[in-house]
Write an enzyme that holds these catalytic residues in place. Structure first.
Site, PDB file in Angstrom:
ATOM      1  N   ALA A  68       0.806  -1.209  -0.007  1.00 29.16           N
ATOM      2  CA  ALA A  68       0.004   0.134  -0.285  1.00 29.16           C
ATOM      3  C   ALA A  68       0.877   1.186  -0.034  1.00 29.16           C
ATOM      4  O   ALA A  68       2.114   1.062   0.218  1.00 29.16           O
ATOM      5  CB  ALA A  68      -0.907   0.017   1.294  1.00 29.16           C
ATOM      6  N   GLU A 114      -1.552  -9.305  -1.391  1.00 30.35           N
ATOM      7  CA  GLU A 114      -3.099  -9.647  -0.921  1.00 30.35           C
ATOM      8  C   GLU A 114      -4.112  -9.406  -2.275  1.00 30.35           C
ATOM      9  O   GLU A 114      -4.978 -10.083  -2.521  1.00 30.35           O
ATOM     10  CB  GLU A 114      -3.638  -8.550   0.177  1.00 30.35           C
ATOM     11  CG  GLU A 114      -3.061  -8.833   1.352  1.00 30.35           C
ATOM     12  CD  GLU A 114      -3.722  -8.190   2.516  1.00 30.35           C
ATOM     13  OE1 GLU A 114      -4.220  -8.608   3.567  1.00 30.35           O
ATOM     14  OE2 GLU A 114      -3.359  -6.919   2.459  1.00 30.35           O
ATOM     15  N   GLU A 134       3.181  -6.413   7.541  1.00 25.29           N
ATOM     16  CA  GLU A 134       2.324  -5.481   7.898  1.00 25.29           C
ATOM     17  C   GLU A 134       2.591  -5.201   9.543  1.00 25.29           C
ATOM     18  O   GLU A 134       2.633  -4.197   9.832  1.00 25.29           O
ATOM     19  CB  GLU A 134       0.876  -5.860   7.685  1.00 25.29           C
ATOM     20  CG  GLU A 134       0.211  -5.300   6.408  1.00 25.29           C
ATOM     21  CD  GLU A 134       0.336  -6.528   5.325  1.00 25.29           C
ATOM     22  OE1 GLU A 134      -0.174  -6.383   4.326  1.00 25.29           O
ATOM     23  OE2 GLU A 134       1.413  -7.310   5.659  1.00 25.29           O
TER      24      GLU A 134
END
Length: 254
Positions: A68, A114, A134
């Site tokens: 991200a 993901e 993460e």
């Protein structure tokens, strides 16, 4: 027919009659997935829900998606987490009527991993790198890895990767069953098209039904299989294809 949308979007989309090729294109951020990328993925899903075609999903510049966008992610709060910004988009990709093929080269980390997990099929290069770091950033892999990765590679390896943040290369991903094929970088996209060609040679309705049955919960079987098969048994295409098969077999015997 083939058209490409390159109007400043983080997702370059090429439309063909039987497939769509979508390329994440944020080279300055190693294709990190930001809100604009998610919105582009939703637009893509809306198109493929209206007009189902096989989707080939890849990244530009030798990277699939390096996670991200951390600068954006850092500013998100509880309400953003509950919105499921990435989660909802990836679930929508998984639920598309026709198959989704992820062609992975370079980094597929965090949200990028993901996104790859949400595909129906994954192929990669030996230089691909999959991982979920993460916990090192003070969050969890909440956009699918916590449940999809176990289904893909088994509980032990999934937990190790999620808890340690260890990154695996294409060879280990292939050995673990996370990807089904390995190819050199210059052969990766052609290999994805070979798979799409095989899918296109089959009956579209039967392909859609197969994906629906596969994704249905265990409790829905066998009823959903029988209902879908009943619909296909009434299809003229089923009769045409079986007649052609019998004719080919007859000709081989004479």
């Amino acid at each position: 027919m083939s058209t490409t949308d390159a109007s400043g979007t983080p997702l370059l989309v090429e439309h063909r009659d039987d497939r769509v090729i979508a390329v994440i294109d944020r080279p300055e951020r190693r294709n990190a997935i930001d809100r604009a990328t998610i919105e582009a993925l939703h637009d893509l899903c809306a198109d493929l829900e209206r007009d189902p075609r096989t989707l080939i999903l890849t990244g530009a510049g030798g990277t699939f998606a390096a996670g991200a966008d951390i600068a954006e992610l850092r500013e998100r709060r509880a309400a953003d987490a509950l919105e499921g910004i990435n989660t909802r988009a990836f679930m929508r990709i998984r639920a598309l009527p026709m198959p989704v093929i992820a062609a992975v080269d370079g980094y597929a980390l965090g949200g990028g991993a993901e996104l790859a997990y949400a595909a129906d099929l994954r192929i990669a290069t030996p230089g691909a790198r999959f991982g979920n770091p993460e916990t090192g950033l003070g969050i969890i892999a909440a956009a699918g890895a916590s449940w999809r990765l176990r289904e893909l590679v088994g509980e032990s390896l999934a937990l190790e990767l999620l808890l340690t943040g260890r990154v695996i290369d294409g060879e280990e991903a292939y050995a673990a069953g996370l990807v089904s094929e390995l190819h050199p970088a210059d052969e990766l996209l052609p290999a994805a098209h070979v798979i799409a060609d095989r899918i296109a040679a089959n009956d579209r309705a039967a392909t859609i039904a197969t994906k629906r049955a596969f994704l249905a919960p265990r409790a829905a079987h066998p009823e959903i299989d029988l209902e879908l098969q009943a619909q296909l048994f009434e299809s003229p295409e089923k009769h045409r294809r079986m007649t052609a098969f019998l004719e080919r077999r007859r000709r081989r015997r004479t």
